[in-house]
Design a protein around this motif. Structure first.
Motif, PDB file in Angstrom:
ATOM      1  N   SER A  80      25.809  30.852  29.486  1.00  0.00           N
ATOM      2  CA  SER A  80      26.372  32.075  28.906  1.00  0.00           C
ATOM      3  C   SER A  80      27.408  32.692  29.836  1.00  0.00           C
ATOM      4  CB  SER A  80      25.252  33.076  28.625  1.00  0.00           C
ATOM      5  OG  SER A  80      24.296  32.533  27.739  1.00  0.00           O
ATOM      6  N   THR A  81      27.113  32.719  31.133  1.00  0.00           N
ATOM      7  CA  THR A  81      28.079  33.249  32.096  1.00  0.00           C
ATOM      8  C   THR A  81      29.346  32.410  32.124  1.00  0.00           C
ATOM      9  OG1 THR A  81      26.228  34.036  33.439  1.00  0.00           O
ATOM     10  CG2 THR A  81      28.389  33.939  34.492  1.00  0.00           C
ATOM     11  N   GLY A  82      29.182  31.090  32.061  1.00  0.00           N
ATOM     12  CA  GLY A  82      30.350  30.215  32.023  1.00  0.00           C
ATOM     13  C   GLY A  82      31.199  30.426  30.782  1.00  0.00           C
ATOM     14  N   LEU A  83      30.539  30.689  29.642  1.00  0.00           N
ATOM     15  CA  LEU A  83      31.292  30.931  28.406  1.00  0.00           C
ATOM     16  C   LEU A  83      32.095  32.222  28.497  1.00  0.00           C
ATOM     17  CD1 LEU A  83      31.989  30.243  25.485  1.00  0.00           C
ATOM     18  CD2 LEU A  83      29.894  31.425  24.785  1.00  0.00           C
ATOM     19  N   LEU A  84      31.495  33.285  29.039  1.00  0.00           N
ATOM     20  CA  LEU A  84      32.219  34.548  29.182  1.00  0.00           C
ATOM     21  C   LEU A  84      33.418  34.391  30.112  1.00  0.00           C
ATOM     22  CD1 LEU A  84      29.252  37.077  29.429  1.00  0.00           C
ATOM     23  CD2 LEU A  84      30.730  36.637  27.456  1.00  0.00           C
ATOM     24  N   LEU A  89      35.775  24.869  25.679  1.00  0.00           N
ATOM     25  CA  LEU A  89      35.248  26.030  24.960  1.00  0.00           C
ATOM     26  C   LEU A  89      34.160  25.633  23.971  1.00  0.00           C
ATOM     27  CD1 LEU A  89      35.404  29.057  24.243  1.00  0.00           C
ATOM     28  CD2 LEU A  89      37.164  28.450  22.554  1.00  0.00           C
ATOM     29  N   TRP A  90      34.426  24.609  23.151  1.00  0.00           N
ATOM     30  CA  TRP A  90      33.424  24.180  22.168  1.00  0.00           C
ATOM     31  C   TRP A  90      32.185  23.606  22.844  1.00  0.00           C
ATOM     32  CZ3 TRP A  90      33.598  26.377  17.865  1.00  0.00           C
ATOM     33  CH2 TRP A  90      34.769  26.555  17.144  1.00  0.00           C
ATOM     34  N   THR A  91      32.372  22.959  23.978  1.00  0.00           N
ATOM     35  CA  THR A  91      31.209  22.436  24.703  1.00  0.00           C
ATOM     36  C   THR A  91      30.278  23.560  25.127  1.00  0.00           C
ATOM     37  OG1 THR A  91      32.486  20.538  25.510  1.00  0.00           O
ATOM     38  CG2 THR A  91      30.479  21.095  26.706  1.00  0.00           C
ATOM     39  N   ARG A  92      30.840  24.639  25.651  1.00  0.00           N
ATOM     40  CA  ARG A  92      30.034  25.793  26.051  1.00  0.00           C
ATOM     41  C   ARG A  92      29.371  26.443  24.839  1.00  0.00           C
ATOM     42  NH1 ARG A  92      28.584  26.398  31.399  1.00  0.00           N
ATOM     43  NH2 ARG A  92      30.270  25.631  32.707  1.00  0.00           N
ATOM     44  N   VAL A  93      30.147  26.619  23.782  1.00  0.00           N
ATOM     45  CA  VAL A  93      29.608  27.300  22.590  1.00  0.00           C
ATOM     46  C   VAL A  93      28.436  26.533  22.001  1.00  0.00           C
ATOM     47  CG1 VAL A  93      30.133  27.958  20.212  1.00  0.00           C
ATOM     48  CG2 VAL A  93      31.764  28.484  22.034  1.00  0.00           C
TER      49      VAL A  93
END
Length: 260
Positions: free
Chosen positions: A41-45, A195-199
């Motif tokens: 979650s932190t990486g996505l933000l 981005l899609w990998t994180r999501v």
């Protein structure tokens, strides 16, 4: 351009290697699943903030075709990321880090094998030498020889422990994830695949968390003690209660014949 790619790859490997200690402390303090979810979650933000800045200053191109292709591949890479990071943090939690960290550092070897088999990429002797030197340098930089010697000197210690098995799972998952991101980046740029990998990794972790919570609730409900229904006292129930009292009184009080 090729030297820039090699340099960026080496820098990423060094950053990941330096994060092993922090990930180990977090996993052993907050448990594996919570550490994985918070880190993703932190990486996505952070990625969203960086993506907004990159789009504003560098004008990243976004097309519907690239968005759709990267999303489809992102489902696969997100699943690999969720599995890889969970297995990696679990391996760090169990340890030993002296063996777990060098094993996971070789994930690029699996990525290289997949690119040769699936994408039919050709490796020249020079590229093979560069890749071998980089992988060997990463392994040596992340290996503590003194700690490894201490572990091997322990009686009954086995290299095929739970931490090592989780590290192998993480290595294969990371290799597949990097391969998918690289294949998607050649079609839709570098930002959308990451981005899609994180999501999707966060989505898969959330689904796993919901499933675990549902299973825990069902198990608690199954083994919970059944509540006894309340009922109004009937004549039979009063008789059942009065009968032992009558027998007790008859045993404790003497009869009239005994008094006489």
């Amino acid at each position: 351009m090729q030297l820039l790619g090699v340099g960026l790859g080496g820098m990423i490997a060094l950053v990941w290697g330096s994060a092993d200690i922090l990930a180990t402390l977090a996993a052993r303090r907050f448990r594996t699943f919570k550490t994985t979810f918070v880190s993703q979650s932190t990486g996505l933000l952070a990625l969203l903030v960086f993506g907004i800045l990159a789009f504003w200053f560098w004008h990243l191109p976004f097309t519907m075709t690239a968005l759709a292709l990267s999303a489809v591949i992102g489902i696969f890479t997100g699943l690999c990321a969720a599995l890889g990071y969970f297995a990696f943090y679990r391996a760090l939690e169990i340890g030993p880090i002296a063996i777990v960290s060098p094993i996971t550092a070789t994930s690029s070897t699996f990525t290289l094998i997949l690119s040769i088999i699936i994408l039919q990429e050709q490796l020249t002797p020079g590229r093979v030498g560069i890749v071998s030197i980089v992988i060997l340098g990463i392994v040596l930089a992340s290996t503590s020889v003194a700690e490894l010697r201490t572990l091997l000197a322990k009686p009954g210690y086995s290299l095929w422990g739970p931490g090592v098995r989780w590290a192998i799972v993480a290595t294969l998952a990371f290799g597949a994830m990097d391969f998918g991101i690289g294949a998607s980046a050649s079609l839709s740029g570098w930002f959308l695949p990451v981005l899609w990998t994180r999501v999707f990794s966060i989505l898969f972790l959330a689904l796993i968390s919901y499933w675990k919570h549902h299973q825990r609730g069902a198990k608690e409900l199954k083994y919970a003690p059944a509540e006894l229904p309340l009922r109004a006292p009937t004549g039979a129930l009063v008789a059942e209660i009065a009968s032992p009292i009558k027998r007790t009184l008859s045993l404790s009080l003497p009869s009239l014949d005994e008094i006489g």
